[in-house]
Design an enzyme around this catalytic site. Sequence first.
Site, PDB file in Angstrom:
ATOM      1  N   LYS A   1      -7.344   1.138  -2.991  1.00 22.80           N
ATOM      2  CA  LYS A   1      -6.937   0.914  -1.794  1.00 22.80           C
ATOM      3  C   LYS A   1      -7.035   2.026  -0.691  1.00 22.80           C
ATOM      4  O   LYS A   1      -7.486   1.635   0.545  1.00 22.80           O
ATOM      5  CB  LYS A   1      -5.529   0.497  -1.738  1.00 22.80           C
ATOM      6  CG  LYS A   1      -4.954  -0.039  -0.217  1.00 22.80           C
ATOM      7  CD  LYS A   1      -5.555  -1.086   0.176  1.00 22.80           C
ATOM      8  CE  LYS A   1      -5.208  -1.631   1.463  1.00 22.80           C
ATOM      9  NZ  LYS A   1      -3.841  -2.351   1.677  1.00 22.80           N
TER      10      LYS A   1
ATOM     11  N   THR B   1       0.914  -1.035  -0.109  1.00 27.10           N
ATOM     12  CA  THR B   1       0.107   0.103   0.030  1.00 27.10           C
ATOM     13  C   THR B   1       0.813   1.157   0.002  1.00 27.10           C
ATOM     14  O   THR B   1       1.504   1.353   0.990  1.00 27.10           O
ATOM     15  CB  THR B   1      -0.973   0.085   1.154  1.00 27.10           C
ATOM     16  OG1 THR B   1      -1.891  -1.136   1.257  1.00 27.10           O
ATOM     17  CG2 THR B   1      -1.718   1.182   1.188  1.00 27.10           C
TER      18      THR B   1
ATOM     19  N   LYS C   1       0.447   4.556   8.214  1.00 26.28           N
ATOM     20  CA  LYS C   1       1.115   5.074   7.095  1.00 26.28           C
ATOM     21  C   LYS C   1       0.296   5.101   5.899  1.00 26.28           C
ATOM     22  O   LYS C   1       0.179   6.169   5.249  1.00 26.28           O
ATOM     23  CB  LYS C   1       2.180   4.077   6.783  1.00 26.28           C
ATOM     24  CG  LYS C   1       2.924   4.041   5.358  1.00 26.28           C
ATOM     25  CD  LYS C   1       2.216   3.315   4.288  1.00 26.28           C
ATOM     26  CE  LYS C   1       2.181   1.575   4.428  1.00 26.28           C
ATOM     27  NZ  LYS C   1       1.977   0.903   3.598  1.00 26.28           N
TER      28      LYS C   1
END
Length: 303
Positions: A182, A107, A250
């Site tokens: 995502k 990701t 993150k």
Amino acid sequence: MLNTKAGRRMQTKTIGFIGTGVMGKSMARNLMKAGFQLNVFTRTKEKAEDLLAEGALWKESAAALSMESDIIITIVGYPSDVEEVYLGESGILANAKRGSYVIDMTTSSPELAKLIFDRAKEAGIHAYDAPVSGGDVGARNAALTIMAGGEEETFEGIRPVLEAMGKNIVLQGTAGAGQHTKMCNQIAIASGMLGVCEAIFYAEKAGLDPKTVLKSIEAGAAGSWSLSNLAPRMIDGNFDPGFYVKHFIKDMKIAIESAENMGVPVPGLKLAKELYELFSQSGGENKGTQALYQYYEIMSQAD
């Protein structure tokens, strides 16, 4: 699993795999179960020892792996790791064979995915961003959702590889589209996790059996993957990582940055990030995302 002609042809390709963490190790193992020859590299060789014992071949660097693989898959930690492993002088794009495929399943940043695609195209390499969802359970069971971005013309050629790791595989659009998708996934999960934590904590404080409560609410309008898969871990006091808190933070940072670039307000996401950061600062960064439940306990005691 690979019973089509394309699948059998793809099995003859050598796959290079970089990143054998909580999810990556299971994904690599499933590729070997599907009949692929696997080259492996990770910063700490010990993390790959069980895969090597099962037949994977160790390569001493990302460069060596890239030179000896037809398809290179990466699932590393942060965008900075992606940039280093792809764009560095000893990285993938500088050493991969012309006509090979690179699939980043980390990701990461949509903009970085576009940059990698452009650099790869200049080198005659096919690049895809293909982040995943499904956690450690989905990775183990080869049931991940895979969200891809890249060229449609060559996508079906790598589908058999992706099918060895996941079930819901969708090409969302051009380079970066997988990462943007995502981000949608993480935005939905972030606020949802707050709701799951609050529901279970409320049930316990109300004197209810949270497992019995879960039987009712997971089958109704409140039902979600997080409620069915992570709430039981909260109830059992299992806070081991299926997906690390530090990595979720993150992801949320990337999503907020992307949203701000587009002028999209995301107040729920920002609140979730704030709470996860506070929990991380209290020592929770290496726990699973379901461990945010513990922060509700901390806040309750503070009150």
